[in-house]
Each structure stands twice: as C-alpha cells, then as structure tokens.
Design a protein around this motif. Structure first.
Motif, PDB file in Angstrom:
ATOM      1  N   ASP A  39       0.888  -1.219   0.025  1.00 28.29           N
ATOM      2  CA  ASP A  39       0.043  -0.016   0.133  1.00 28.29           C
ATOM      3  C   ASP A  39       0.879   1.212  -0.170  1.00 28.29           C
ATOM      4  OD1 ASP A  39      -2.106   1.510   0.355  1.00 28.29           O
ATOM      5  OD2 ASP A  39      -2.225   1.570   2.597  1.00 28.29           O
ATOM      6  N   PHE A  50       5.764   3.272   8.493  1.00 31.04           N
ATOM      7  CA  PHE A  50       4.766   2.160   8.619  1.00 31.04           C
ATOM      8  C   PHE A  50       4.057   1.961   6.962  1.00 31.04           C
ATOM      9  CE2 PHE A  50       4.879   3.474  12.899  1.00 31.04           C
ATOM     10  CZ  PHE A  50       4.841   2.429  13.643  1.00 31.04           C
ATOM     11  N   HIS A  87       1.565  -1.096   5.023  1.00 33.53           N
ATOM     12  CA  HIS A  87       0.461  -2.163   4.920  1.00 33.53           C
ATOM     13  C   HIS A  87       0.921  -2.950   3.829  1.00 33.53           C
ATOM     14  CE1 HIS A  87      -2.412   0.604   7.238  1.00 33.53           C
ATOM     15  NE2 HIS A  87      -1.630  -0.033   8.056  1.00 33.53           N
ATOM     16  N   LEU A  88       0.884  -4.325   3.732  1.00 35.18           N
ATOM     17  CA  LEU A  88       1.373  -5.182   2.737  1.00 35.18           C
ATOM     18  C   LEU A  88       0.570  -6.257   2.761  1.00 35.18           C
ATOM     19  CD1 LEU A  88       4.547  -6.788   3.478  1.00 35.18           C
ATOM     20  CD2 LEU A  88       3.761  -5.273   4.919  1.00 35.18           C
ATOM     21  N   ALA A  89       0.289  -6.998   1.522  1.00 32.74           N
ATOM     22  CA  ALA A  89      -0.386  -8.246   1.657  1.00 32.74           C
ATOM     23  C   ALA A  89       0.681  -9.076   0.827  1.00 32.74           C
ATOM     24  CB  ALA A  89      -1.676  -8.029   0.523  1.00 32.74           C
ATOM     25  N   PRO A 147      -4.130 -13.732   0.252  1.00 32.83           N
ATOM     26  CA  PRO A 147      -2.793 -12.947   0.824  1.00 32.83           C
ATOM     27  C   PRO A 147      -3.230 -12.725   2.136  1.00 32.83           C
ATOM     28  CG  PRO A 147      -4.067 -11.584  -0.896  1.00 32.83           C
ATOM     29  CD  PRO A 147      -4.552 -13.025  -0.997  1.00 32.83           C
ATOM     30  N   ILE A 203      -2.584  -9.991   5.163  1.00 29.06           N
ATOM     31  CA  ILE A 203      -2.674  -8.660   5.400  1.00 29.06           C
ATOM     32  C   ILE A 203      -1.593  -8.218   6.624  1.00 29.06           C
ATOM     33  CG2 ILE A 203      -3.823  -6.526   5.749  1.00 29.06           C
ATOM     34  CD1 ILE A 203      -4.676  -7.533   3.035  1.00 29.06           C
ATOM     35  N   VAL A 224       1.278  -5.394   8.741  1.00 25.84           N
ATOM     36  CA  VAL A 224       1.843  -4.320   8.950  1.00 25.84           C
ATOM     37  C   VAL A 224       3.234  -4.223   9.238  1.00 25.84           C
ATOM     38  CG1 VAL A 224       1.327  -2.307  10.612  1.00 25.84           C
ATOM     39  CG2 VAL A 224      -0.624  -3.604  10.030  1.00 25.84           C
ATOM     40  N   GLN A 274       4.867  -6.046  12.219  1.00 30.68           N
ATOM     41  CA  GLN A 274       4.314  -5.471  13.628  1.00 30.68           C
ATOM     42  C   GLN A 274       3.020  -6.404  13.811  1.00 30.68           C
ATOM     43  OE1 GLN A 274       5.902  -2.660  15.142  1.00 30.68           O
ATOM     44  NE2 GLN A 274       7.267  -2.985  13.704  1.00 30.68           N
ATOM     45  N   ALA A 275       3.014  -6.694  15.240  1.00 32.16           N
ATOM     46  CA  ALA A 275       1.535  -7.668  15.478  1.00 32.16           C
ATOM     47  C   ALA A 275       0.594  -6.810  15.638  1.00 32.16           C
ATOM     48  CB  ALA A 275       1.839  -8.468  16.776  1.00 32.16           C
ATOM     49  N   SER A 276       0.062  -6.182  14.772  1.00 29.02           N
ATOM     50  CA  SER A 276      -1.057  -5.291  14.651  1.00 29.02           C
ATOM     51  C   SER A 276      -2.445  -6.170  14.557  1.00 29.02           C
ATOM     52  CB  SER A 276      -1.209  -4.324  13.546  1.00 29.02           C
ATOM     53  OG  SER A 276      -2.224  -3.550  13.790  1.00 29.02           O
ATOM     54  N   ALA A 277      -3.321  -5.700  15.564  1.00 31.39           N
ATOM     55  CA  ALA A 277      -4.880  -6.352  15.708  1.00 31.39           C
ATOM     56  C   ALA A 277      -5.294  -5.955  14.216  1.00 31.39           C
ATOM     57  CB  ALA A 277      -5.683  -5.559  16.755  1.00 31.39           C
ATOM     58  N   ASP A 278      -6.191  -6.725  13.821  1.00 35.98           N
ATOM     59  CA  ASP A 278      -6.910  -6.315  12.562  1.00 35.98           C
ATOM     60  C   ASP A 278      -5.883  -6.866  11.399  1.00 35.98           C
ATOM     61  OD1 ASP A 278      -9.063  -5.929  10.853  1.00 35.98           O
ATOM     62  OD2 ASP A 278      -8.630  -3.775  11.044  1.00 35.98           O
ATOM     63  N   SER A 279      -4.855  -7.400  11.575  1.00 37.25           N
ATOM     64  CA  SER A 279      -3.826  -7.772  10.459  1.00 37.25           C
ATOM     65  C   SER A 279      -3.897  -9.375  10.647  1.00 37.25           C
ATOM     66  CB  SER A 279      -2.495  -7.238  10.650  1.00 37.25           C
ATOM     67  OG  SER A 279      -1.743  -7.871  11.625  1.00 37.25           O
ATOM     68  N   ASP A 280      -3.139 -10.006   9.676  1.00 41.83           N
ATOM     69  CA  ASP A 280      -3.161 -11.599   9.760  1.00 41.83           C
ATOM     70  C   ASP A 280      -1.841 -12.028  10.229  1.00 41.83           C
ATOM     71  OD1 ASP A 280      -5.582 -11.553   8.298  1.00 41.83           O
ATOM     72  OD2 ASP A 280      -4.737 -11.427   6.241  1.00 41.83           O
ATOM     73  N   LEU A 306      -7.775  -0.959   9.383  1.00 42.17           N
ATOM     74  CA  LEU A 306      -6.584  -0.459   9.224  1.00 42.17           C
ATOM     75  C   LEU A 306      -6.455   0.542   7.942  1.00 42.17           C
ATOM     76  CD1 LEU A 306      -4.048  -3.286  10.194  1.00 42.17           C
ATOM     77  CD2 LEU A 306      -4.814  -1.242  11.415  1.00 42.17           C
ATOM     78  N   MET A 352      -1.640   1.053  12.703  1.00 42.81           N
ATOM     79  CA  MET A 352      -1.625  -0.327  13.640  1.00 42.81           C
ATOM     80  C   MET A 352      -2.093  -0.059  14.835  1.00 42.81           C
ATOM     81  SD  MET A 352       2.091  -1.313  14.964  1.00 42.81           S
ATOM     82  CE  MET A 352       1.577  -2.572  15.915  1.00 42.81           C
ATOM     83  N   HIS A 353      -2.870  -1.100  15.214  1.00 37.56           N
ATOM     84  CA  HIS A 353      -3.395  -1.193  16.466  1.00 37.56           C
ATOM     85  C   HIS A 353      -2.614  -2.439  17.327  1.00 37.56           C
ATOM     86  CE1 HIS A 353      -7.000  -2.785  19.347  1.00 37.56           C
ATOM     87  NE2 HIS A 353      -6.116  -2.167  19.896  1.00 37.56           N
ATOM     88  N   ASP A 354      -1.709  -2.076  18.273  1.00 40.68           N
ATOM     89  CA  ASP A 354      -0.964  -2.660  19.149  1.00 40.68           C
ATOM     90  C   ASP A 354      -1.833  -3.145  20.395  1.00 40.68           C
ATOM     91  OD1 ASP A 354       0.676  -3.922  21.000  1.00 40.68           O
ATOM     92  OD2 ASP A 354       2.266  -2.760  20.528  1.00 40.68           O
ATOM     93  N   GLY A 365       3.429   7.757   5.564  1.00 40.73           N
ATOM     94  CA  GLY A 365       3.678   6.389   6.326  1.00 40.73           C
ATOM     95  C   GLY A 365       4.370   6.890   7.805  1.00 40.73           C
ATOM     96  N   PHE A 375      -7.731  -1.327   2.231  1.00 39.92           N
ATOM     97  CA  PHE A 375      -6.613  -1.963   1.759  1.00 39.92           C
ATOM     98  C   PHE A 375      -6.949  -3.505   1.004  1.00 39.92           C
ATOM     99  CE2 PHE A 375      -2.447  -4.094   2.412  1.00 39.92           C
ATOM    100  CZ  PHE A 375      -1.737  -3.609   1.195  1.00 39.92           C
ATOM    101  N   ARG A 376      -7.616  -4.229   1.892  1.00 40.14           N
ATOM    102  CA  ARG A 376      -7.998  -5.647   1.575  1.00 40.14           C
ATOM    103  C   ARG A 376      -8.760  -5.603   0.246  1.00 40.14           C
ATOM    104  NH1 ARG A 376      -7.364  -9.701   5.561  1.00 40.14           N
ATOM    105  NH2 ARG A 376      -7.073  -9.081   7.491  1.00 40.14           N
TER     106      ARG A 376
END
Lengths: 115, 567
Positions: free
Chosen positions: A19, A55, A57-59, A67, A69, A71, A96-102, B485, B504-506, B519, B548-549
């Motif tokens: 992204d 920062f 966002h990548l897939a 894919p 997703i 961070v 990064q261990a972001s919530a809402d990511s995979d 996100l 991000m949300h940590d 960014g 983004f998805r």
C-alpha cells in the motif's frame, strides 16, 4: 544496515502487494517480490525507495493462498547495484503484531514452512 | 394497558389479591395439618428440581418423606404466586435456555424471601425482585456463541446463585440481604458495562455516517464548481484532492450551515471564476488579487496544515496560473472530471416510520440470515437518515440497516421485540392480577405506580463511581471499536485539526499508531485516550480511501486477468 535478526529467514519468491501513495495523493497498490521471510521480518525487492521508519501495509501472497495482510515498519532500504526487472531496491521490513492484521496466520505459515 | 417498567416499584402490597388467587384449597380444609415454617424452608432448599414451582417442590418433598402436613394457607398462596410469576417471567421475558437454567436456581431463595419478608408482596420494592430484574437486564443479550465476551454474564449468574444458596443454607437473613444487595450491584454494573460498549460502537457508526454525509456534501459542492467552466488541469486536481479533503474536515468541524463552510464555498467559486475562461478584464494589481485568493484557499486547506511545506507547493502552481489568467494571458483549460459520489444504499428510498418501541436500548431477536436468531440491541436510530444500527452483547457484530429493510424483517416476522425492564417485578404484578391504570383513571386502584418512578437504569447509574465507569474496558479483553487499518481519521482535539491514517493497533500494549500520508508516525494514542476522544466527538472517520484488503483483491484480479491474457 540490516535489521537485527531474531528468527530464521526462509528464502521464498512470493508476490507482495504494498500500500503506498503517489505524489498526487492517490492510493497505489505496488506489486513487488519477497526474497526471504521470517516471523518478524521480510526482505523485499521493489521498484522504488521506501522511507526508513515508515509504516506500510502489505499483502503477501504465499503458496497461492489468499494474501495475508500485514503491517510493517521499513528498517532499511538500499539500491541494488545491478539492473533487475523485479526492481532496483531492496528493503528490510520489520513486521508488527497489529490487531486487524493477519499476523497470527503469518506466524502459523512460518511454523508450517519451517517443518 | 400493559404494565411498563416505569410503574415500578408499586406503592401498595398485593398480598390480599395473592392470598385470594393462590391459596391452596387443601390447606384450608378443616383438620389440615400445617408445616412448621422452618421445615417448609428446609424443604424448599432440599429440592433439586428447579423446574418445579416452589409449592410443587415442597409438596413433592413432603410426599417423598411421607409427611402429611401442608404449607399454611398464606404460605401455600405465596409459594404458588412465586411459581406462577417465574413461569410468566420465563414465557413473557424469554432469555437463552442456559441463562434460564441458572436463574431457576434462585427460585428457592426467592420463595424463602416471599415467606419471611412482608415487603415481598410489593412488586419491585423487594431486593429479590430488583435482583432478578437486574440479572435479566444484564443477561438479555447473552447467547452461547458470544464466547469470551459473554463469560462475565454467565459468571455473574453462577456466582450469584452460589453465594445466595450458601447464605440461604446458613439461614441468616442479614447475610442474605447483603448478598442480594451485592448481587444487584454486580448485575447493574455489568449491564452498564454492556451499555457503554454498545455506546462506543454507536459512536463509531455515528462518526462514520457524519463522515459519509460530509463527503457527499463536499463532493456535491465541488462538483458544482467543477462543472461551471473548463479549468486548468492543476486546478481540477487541486479541487478533487486536498481541497476536497479539507472541505470534508470543514464540514465535520463546523457543519453544513456554518459561516466557515459558506466562506470555503465562496473561496471555491472565486478560484473557479478567476481561472475560468470568463474572468473579465485583466486585473490592475495582479499580485494582490492572486495573493488574496491564495490566502483564502490557504485558510481552509486543513488537510495539509500538519505538513507545513505542503500548502506552499500545492498553492504555488495555482498562484502562478492565477497571475497568468488575471493578467489576461492564455492558459490551457479543459472540462474537469467530477468527484465520484458513491451510491448509498439508502439513496432514492421513500422515507418510512418505525414503531416507537424500536428505540435505542430495546432488545430484538433477529433472524436475518440462515443461522440461528441473534439477540441484538438497538444502539442508534437516525430518523432523518432512516438508519438503524443494532449490535450484539458488548457492542459485538454491529449491523446497520435502512428503516425499510428493518420494516421488511418486521413484516416477515424475522424480528421480534424482546421485552425488558423491571421484568420480574412486572411478572409478579401481572400474575397477582395488577392491571395498569387507564390514562384517565384517578380513583383508588388495587395497585398504583409509585409517584416518582425510578427505572432500573436510573437506579443503576446513580451510585456509579467514575473510576468504575472508565475502568479499562479494552484491558479486560473487550473489542475496541476501531475503523479498518488504513482508514483516515480527522482529529479535532488539536488546532489545526490533524488528519492521520490508522497504521496499526498494538492490542498488547494498548496503543494506536497514526501516520501521515508518507507513512511516518505523527501520533500515538493509548486505547483509553482514543475512546475518550471518540466519546467527546473529537475524532471523525474520513472514509476517503477504500479498504486495503479490497484494493489488494482488485489488484489481484487485474493481475490474474493480465496473466491470463499473456497465456
């Protein structure tokens, strides 16, 4: 230059969607290539320079599956000295261990690949 | 008229009516032997089958033991009344079967309270009534598939029945009273917590609706200006880009009817008129005119104010074009594309009215898909925009729908109202034959509502401490109502307002990191700070970028088509 490694790196050739925004503020999805991966990081070959500490966002398209997703923060980025169709920049990203990511699925994938 | 929660507690006892309606005929027979009160109490506690009414449980127990005695007439009436009230409560105020099973464990304790405390015969006044009312309110949204989010409700019920059963076994009335009061407090606290979580989900949705409205209004106004005349390409890009984003921020901050929005629209028109083909005779003081227009634009460029150098670059090119156009020089112009306004699902539908009982806070049983019906609460009703928002317990799984879609579900009987509020007290009163007074009735009635009614909610909210209300909800594992996100958020707690993207949300450290368009981190918020800003209306969700998805999916499909065409 390279990020401090905490996990074993696995060589891969996965397609990665990044992204990014171009100068006209429009969203771009740039396609690039992952060269190696670990639980905490990923090394990319791409066609443009990424800003260090940004920062993104990548897939990551792994094994033909939908894919994942993720961070990441760009830890380093340097030019390749040889011309390559896949891009002339290498970048090291810290995931990064972001919530809402995979990220959890990512860790599971790495465990499966390591077996 | 039906009994409503605001009629409770009643102001008079229904004891006489209960005795008339429920006294067991055999207990009145001449020569009937009556149970000792302690023995009766022991029989109640010894009964293991919670599905039985207290009177049936006692009679069954006596029968098993070969005890020929019967409860005294008044005791038999009170026990039968409690049994009938429980049945009515379960039928008219249905809860999930697992919850119902837990609540039945309290039947013996409630029956003992009916026998021992004369105040029990005033529905809504006794702590046992208030406890069951509060437990019902806290558990009405519970369903097994809620998982961890519903654990606190189940634990509350299990703890309550365990502690009250223990106290009953000990037989100490003051201890039972204390346990009842503590349990009422816990149930009300849990209900309040659910209300707060739902409120937060509603806040996010409200912000999203405001953002959509601002986006549509800003796009309409700018499109109108773009359609007036052919314009230089740079002007079109400016209006569709940073000016459009800034217009949304101005609308969100000041509103559609504000002087600020009017001034911004005037600046838009001035720019378009100055760069359009009919700007009139060349201006004498070119620099002053161009500079005035630039300043008026700069004032409203809120979206770039957190990047000090950005407006200079963006406006520099426009100022150059203005100098040329105002000086009568030829500049290249072309028709400009409008900003795309996404079609909203509600567009073009005739407004409809919803029944008044579909109010914020009411609970519904919704069968909207193929799965099991879901208990959902109304958390937002916007009559003007015809939008209804529902969510499950703790603000989970929010669902927005247009009024007309909701009415369709209602007509198809796929939505049913779940009555709540003073539920057990209402069941006690109705089984005792209490009717709600007609609107014009002023004479003495069998039972009348209290002159200063106090609803469950009012009573529940009064004693709350700020610390309890604001206790770290997310630290307890509850979901944080966050946009996806990559969403852009407008922050109005700083001056000038800050536009930032959620990077991000940590969840482990309870942190949100926000970045600029490059960014780079520009703000870091703790979850509690974020929630507090949302509640204060300081954050607007700007849906100016797609998810983004979805973007990745679109890119993948493009890539697949490309690869197929290459084969």
């Amino acid at each position: 230059m390279e990020m401090e490694r905490r996990h074993e790196r696995l060589p891969v050739e996965y397609r990665v969607y990044i992204d990014s925004e171009n100068d006209s503020d429009e969203r771009d999805i740039e396609i690039c290539k992952a060269l190696d991966i670990s639980k905490s990081g990923i090394r990319l070959q791409l066609k443009r320079e990424l800003a260090v500490n940004a920062f993104i966002h990548l897939a990551v398209e792994a094994r033909g599956e939908p894919p994942l997703i993720l961070v990441a923060v760009v830890r380093w980025c340097q030019p390749l000295e040889v011309e390559d169709a896949a891009g002339n920049w290498l970048a090291g990203l810290e995931l990064q261990a972001s919530a809402d990511s995979d990220y959890e699925s990512w860790c599971t994938l790495l465990e499966e690949l390591a077996l | 008229m039906t009994l409503t929660p605001d009629m409770f507690p009643l102001t008079v006892s229904v004891r006489d009516t209960v005795l008339k309606r429920f006294t067991h005929p055999e207990s009145l027979l001449q020569g009937a032997q009556h149970m000792d009160p302690q023995e009766l109490s022991d029989y109640l506690l010894a009964c293991g089958d919670t599905s039985l009414s207290p009177l049936d449980a006692v009679l069954q127990r006596a029968d098993e033991l070969g005890d020929p005695t019967l409860p005294a007439p008044s005791a038999s009436a009170l026990l039968a009344w409690v049994g009938a009230a429980f049945s009515s409560w379960e039928r008219d105020f249905p809860l999930d079967p697992a919850i119902r099973g837990e609540l039945r464990k309290l039947k013996a304790t409630v029956a003992r309270a009916a026998l021992s405390d004369p105040a029990f015969t005033t529905p809504g006044a006794h702590p046992a009534h208030q406890l069951l009312d509060a437990l019902h309110a806290a558990a009405i949204g519970w369903q097994e598939d809620l998982g961890r989010s519903g654990d606190s409700v189940l634990k509350l019920l299990q703890d309550t029945s365990a502690s009250l059963t223990d106290s009953s076994q000990l037989g100490a009335a003051p201890q039972i009273q204390l346990q009842l009061e503590a349990a009422i407090e816990s149930a009300r606290r849990l209900d309040d917590r659910n209300t707060r979580m739902c409120q937060r989900a509603a806040d996010v949705e409200r912000a999203k609706l405001r953002s959509e409205h601002a986006r549509d209004s800003a796009a309409s106004a700018i499109n109108e200006a773009l359609a007036r005349a052919p314009l230089p390409g740079a002007c079109g890009e400016f209006l569709r880009g940073p000016w459009f984003e800034s217009a949304q921020l101005v609308l969100l901050k000041f509103g559609l009817n504000s002087g600020e929005w009017q001034a911004m629209q005037a600046s838009t028109l001035k720019l378009v008129e100055s760069l359009g083909p009919t700007q009139g005779a060349p201006t004498d003081d070119l620099e002053a005119s161009a500079s005035a227009i630039r300043k008026s634009l700069e004032r409203w460029l809120l979206s770039l104010q957190h990047q000090p150098d950005a407006p200079r670059g963006t406006l520099g090119e426009l100022e150059y074009l203005l100098l040329r156009a105002l000086g009568g020089q030829s500049i290249e112009r072309s028709p400009q594309l409008p900003i795309e306004i996404p079609g909203r699902p509600e567009g073009g539908r005739a407004p409809t009215r919803l029944p008044a009982e579909i109010a914020v806070g009411s609970w519904l049983l919704v069968r909207s898909g193929a799965g099991a019906p879901q208990r959902m609460q109304v958390i937002l009703r916007q009559d003007e925009r015809q939008q209804l928002m529902l969510c499950r317990h703790s603000g989970l799984q929010t669902k927005s729908m247009h009024f007309s879609d909701f009415l369709s579900l209602l007509r198809e009987k796929r939505v049913a109202l779940l009555p709540s509020g003073a539920s057990f007290s209402r069941a006690l009163a109705s089984t005792a034959g209490v009717k709600a007074p007609a609107a014009d009735e002023t004479g003495a009635g069998a039972a009348r509502p209290a002159p200063a009614p106090k609803s469950d909610k009012t009573a529940a909210q009064a004693p709350r401490k700020v610390a309890e209300q604001d206790a770290g909800v997310t630290a307890a594992g509850e979901p944080l109502p966050l946009p996806p996100l990559g969403s852009w958020l407008g922050f109005h707690d700083v001056d000038p307002p800050l536009l930032a993207r959620l990077a991000m949300h940590d969840a482990v450290r309870g942190l949100l990191i926000l970045v600029n368009r490059k960014g780079m981190e520009i703000r870091r918020l703790e979850e509690a700070q974020y929630i507090s800003l949302v509640q204060e209306g300081m954050i607007d969700l700007l849906e100016t970028r797609s998810n983004f998805r979805q973007e990745v999916e679109r890119a993948r499909r493009r890539m697949q088509r490309h690869e197929q065409s290459q084969q």
